[in-house]
Design a protein around this motif. Structure first.
Motif, PDB file in Angstrom:
ATOM      1  N   VAL A  57       4.201  -8.653  13.972  1.00 34.43           N
ATOM      2  CA  VAL A  57       3.553  -8.568  15.284  1.00 34.43           C
ATOM      3  C   VAL A  57       3.772  -9.905  15.998  1.00 34.43           C
ATOM      4  CG1 VAL A  57       1.311  -8.428  16.450  1.00 34.43           C
ATOM      5  CG2 VAL A  57       1.855  -6.856  14.574  1.00 34.43           C
ATOM      6  N   VAL A  58       4.141  -9.833  17.273  1.00 37.72           N
ATOM      7  CA  VAL A  58       4.461 -11.048  18.032  1.00 37.72           C
ATOM      8  C   VAL A  58       3.492 -11.194  19.209  1.00 37.72           C
ATOM      9  CG1 VAL A  58       6.238 -12.261  19.348  1.00 37.72           C
ATOM     10  CG2 VAL A  58       6.892 -10.846  17.385  1.00 37.72           C
ATOM     11  N   LYS A 127      -7.379  -6.257  16.366  1.00 36.38           N
ATOM     12  CA  LYS A 127      -7.824  -6.569  15.000  1.00 36.38           C
ATOM     13  C   LYS A 127      -7.636  -5.399  14.039  1.00 36.38           C
ATOM     14  CE  LYS A 127     -11.051 -10.194  16.341  1.00 36.38           C
ATOM     15  NZ  LYS A 127      -9.947 -11.174  16.350  1.00 36.38           N
ATOM     16  N   ASN A 128      -7.084  -4.298  14.561  1.00 36.43           N
ATOM     17  CA  ASN A 128      -6.842  -3.122  13.724  1.00 36.43           C
ATOM     18  C   ASN A 128      -5.611  -2.396  14.253  1.00 36.43           C
ATOM     19  OD1 ASN A 128      -7.017  -0.990  11.946  1.00 36.43           O
ATOM     20  ND2 ASN A 128      -8.762  -0.030  12.960  1.00 36.43           N
ATOM     21  N   LEU A 129      -4.491  -3.107  14.219  1.00 34.49           N
ATOM     22  CA  LEU A 129      -3.263  -2.612  14.837  1.00 34.49           C
ATOM     23  C   LEU A 129      -2.243  -2.278  13.736  1.00 34.49           C
ATOM     24  CD1 LEU A 129      -1.663  -2.283  17.560  1.00 34.49           C
ATOM     25  CD2 LEU A 129      -0.844  -4.615  17.172  1.00 34.49           C
ATOM     26  N   ASN A 130      -1.832  -1.023  13.711  1.00 36.97           N
ATOM     27  CA  ASN A 130      -0.825  -0.604  12.736  1.00 36.97           C
ATOM     28  C   ASN A 130       0.574  -0.902  13.262  1.00 36.97           C
ATOM     29  OD1 ASN A 130      -2.345   0.840  10.552  1.00 36.97           O
ATOM     30  ND2 ASN A 130      -3.090   1.989  12.325  1.00 36.97           N
ATOM     31  N   PHE A 131       1.419  -1.397  12.376  1.00 35.33           N
ATOM     32  CA  PHE A 131       2.824  -1.590  12.750  1.00 35.33           C
ATOM     33  C   PHE A 131       3.698  -1.245  11.557  1.00 35.33           C
ATOM     34  CE2 PHE A 131       3.624  -5.802  10.715  1.00 35.33           C
ATOM     35  CZ  PHE A 131       2.325  -6.191  10.452  1.00 35.33           C
ATOM     36  N   SER A 132       4.947  -0.925  11.850  1.00 34.86           N
ATOM     37  CA  SER A 132       5.827  -0.504  10.758  1.00 34.86           C
ATOM     38  C   SER A 132       7.280  -0.725  11.130  1.00 34.86           C
ATOM     39  CB  SER A 132       5.583   0.970  10.411  1.00 34.86           C
ATOM     40  OG  SER A 132       5.822   1.780  11.532  1.00 34.86           O
ATOM     41  N   GLY A 143       2.116  -2.352   8.059  1.00 30.82           N
ATOM     42  CA  GLY A 143       1.112  -3.392   8.049  1.00 30.82           C
ATOM     43  C   GLY A 143       0.014  -3.059   9.023  1.00 30.82           C
ATOM     44  N   ASN A 144      -1.090  -3.777   8.873  1.00 30.06           N
ATOM     45  CA  ASN A 144      -2.190  -3.672   9.841  1.00 30.06           C
ATOM     46  C   ASN A 144      -2.734  -5.079  10.041  1.00 30.06           C
ATOM     47  OD1 ASN A 144      -5.037  -3.413  10.810  1.00 30.06           O
ATOM     48  ND2 ASN A 144      -4.497  -1.259  10.802  1.00 30.06           N
ATOM     49  N   THR A 145      -2.959  -5.436  11.298  1.00 33.98           N
ATOM     50  CA  THR A 145      -3.394  -6.806  11.602  1.00 33.98           C
ATOM     51  C   THR A 145      -4.740  -7.157  10.957  1.00 33.98           C
ATOM     52  OG1 THR A 145      -4.303  -5.979  13.687  1.00 33.98           O
ATOM     53  CG2 THR A 145      -2.117  -6.984  13.786  1.00 33.98           C
ATOM     54  N   LYS A 146      -5.510  -6.146  10.522  1.00 31.24           N
ATOM     55  CA  LYS A 146      -6.788  -6.465   9.856  1.00 31.24           C
ATOM     56  C   LYS A 146      -6.553  -7.145   8.512  1.00 31.24           C
ATOM     57  CE  LYS A 146      -7.700  -1.768   8.012  1.00 31.24           C
ATOM     58  NZ  LYS A 146      -6.774  -1.763   6.887  1.00 31.24           N
ATOM     59  N   ASP A 147      -5.339  -7.031   7.975  1.00 29.06           N
ATOM     60  CA  ASP A 147      -5.024  -7.644   6.682  1.00 29.06           C
ATOM     61  C   ASP A 147      -4.466  -9.062   6.802  1.00 29.06           C
ATOM     62  OD1 ASP A 147      -5.817  -5.352   5.252  1.00 29.06           O
ATOM     63  OD2 ASP A 147      -3.892  -4.395   5.700  1.00 29.06           O
ATOM     64  N   MET A 148      -4.398  -9.583   8.025  1.00 29.54           N
ATOM     65  CA  MET A 148      -3.934 -10.963   8.183  1.00 29.54           C
ATOM     66  C   MET A 148      -4.888 -11.917   7.462  1.00 29.54           C
ATOM     67  SD  MET A 148      -2.977 -11.346  12.205  1.00 29.54           S
ATOM     68  CE  MET A 148      -1.428 -10.737  12.861  1.00 29.54           C
ATOM     69  N   ILE A 149      -4.342 -12.923   6.802  1.00 25.39           N
ATOM     70  CA  ILE A 149      -5.186 -13.949   6.185  1.00 25.39           C
ATOM     71  C   ILE A 149      -5.808 -14.804   7.291  1.00 25.39           C
ATOM     72  CG2 ILE A 149      -5.177 -15.969   4.677  1.00 25.39           C
ATOM     73  CD1 ILE A 149      -2.828 -14.596   3.151  1.00 25.39           C
ATOM     74  N   GLN A 177       3.970  -6.734   3.127  1.00 30.36           N
ATOM     75  CA  GLN A 177       4.808  -6.407   1.967  1.00 30.36           C
ATOM     76  C   GLN A 177       5.996  -5.522   2.372  1.00 30.36           C
ATOM     77  OE1 GLN A 177       2.797  -3.847  -0.862  1.00 30.36           O
ATOM     78  NE2 GLN A 177       3.598  -5.055  -2.551  1.00 30.36           N
ATOM     79  N   GLY A 178       7.047  -5.598   1.580  1.00 29.82           N
ATOM     80  CA  GLY A 178       8.160  -4.663   1.749  1.00 29.82           C
ATOM     81  C   GLY A 178       9.408  -5.263   2.350  1.00 29.82           C
ATOM     82  N   VAL A 179       9.456  -6.616   2.430  1.00 33.51           N
ATOM     83  CA  VAL A 179      10.676  -7.230   2.962  1.00 33.51           C
ATOM     84  C   VAL A 179      11.847  -6.860   2.062  1.00 33.51           C
ATOM     85  CG1 VAL A 179       9.400  -9.149   3.976  1.00 33.51           C
ATOM     86  CG2 VAL A 179      10.394  -9.423   1.708  1.00 33.51           C
ATOM     87  N   GLY A 180      13.026  -6.833   2.663  1.00 35.45           N
ATOM     88  CA  GLY A 180      14.180  -6.448   1.869  1.00 35.45           C
ATOM     89  C   GLY A 180      15.477  -6.695   2.613  1.00 35.45           C
ATOM     90  N   PRO A 181      16.595  -6.446   1.938  1.00 36.97           N
ATOM     91  CA  PRO A 181      17.901  -6.763   2.512  1.00 36.97           C
ATOM     92  C   PRO A 181      18.383  -5.724   3.521  1.00 36.97           C
ATOM     93  CG  PRO A 181      18.167  -5.824   0.320  1.00 36.97           C
ATOM     94  CD  PRO A 181      16.695  -5.931   0.557  1.00 36.97           C
TER      95      PRO A 181
END
Ligand code: MG
Length: 203
Positions: A57-58, A127-132, A143-149, A177-181
């Motif tokens: 998210v930017v 604060k509760n934004l889904n992205f994929s 991901g969801n922005t609610k999981d940001m540290i 999670q889920g980064v990859g080549p």
């Protein structure tokens, strides 16, 4: 204009990288030349054999500020987009091993493709934004922005202690999670709340 990228802002991603959870936000910069001009193709760089996507998210800074208090930080951005923090994972690993800065792995040409449009934060629950991210039609990151540290407000406050934030600066807020080549020929599509925002072909 500068691009600020937050590292390890999702616990599940820190875990997959075998990295400790940060006690304070960790950030690095990319130059404006990391942006991919509209409708330009993205070419797989010749200096890496392990190019990874990191969907993030930017936040676009809308107001000049420094030493911004967390409670006022929401007044410094109005729009949200999605981007890819491309990472030459092999070069990054070599930099990390030597304790060197990792710009060659992160700040290279066109390493920060961005959605063409941004959406007003007033139209979403930030604060509760889904992205994929989809790779070749299959979801590879959600991901969801609610999981940001660290929240967007905490990030803005922290970064602004060290450098003035200017209108148009971009903050990549970290990848889940889920980064990859990726390989030449792959297609990457980024979504905010199911809405396609970014479509990129690797050439
Ligand atoms: Mg990243």
């Amino acid at each position: 204009m500068k691009i600020i990228c937050i590292g390890r802002n999702y616990a599940d991603h820190a875990k997959e990288m075998n990295a400790k959870l940060p006690e304070k936000p960790m950030f690095f910069l990319k130059p404006d030349t990391a942006l991919l001009p509209k409708r330009n193709p993205f070419y797989y760089p010749s200096f890496t054999k392990d190019l990874h996507y990191e969907c993030e998210v930017v936040v676009k800074i809308s107001r000049l500020g420094k030493n911004i208090a967390t409670r006022y930080a929401q007044e410094y951005y109005e729009e949200i987009g999605i981007g890819i923090d491309f990472t030459a994972r092999d070069l990054q690993a070599a930099c990390k091993a030597k304790g060197h800065p990792w710009e060659i792995a992160k700040a290279f040409e066109h390493s920060a493709p961005l959605s063409e449009t941004f959406i007003p934060k007033s139209s979403i629950d930030i604060k509760n934004l889904n992205f994929s991210l989809k790779k070749n039609g299959t979801i590879v990151q959600t991901g969801n922005t609610k999981d940001m540290i660290f929240s967007i407000e905490e990030i803005i406050s922290y970064v602004s202690q060290f450098m003035t934030l200017k209108i148009g600066d971009l903050i990549f807020t970290g990848t889940p999670q889920g980064v990859g080549p990726v390989q030449i020929g792959d297609q990457l599509e980024g979504f905010l709340e199911g809405q396609k925002m970014l479509d990129l072909r690797i050439k």
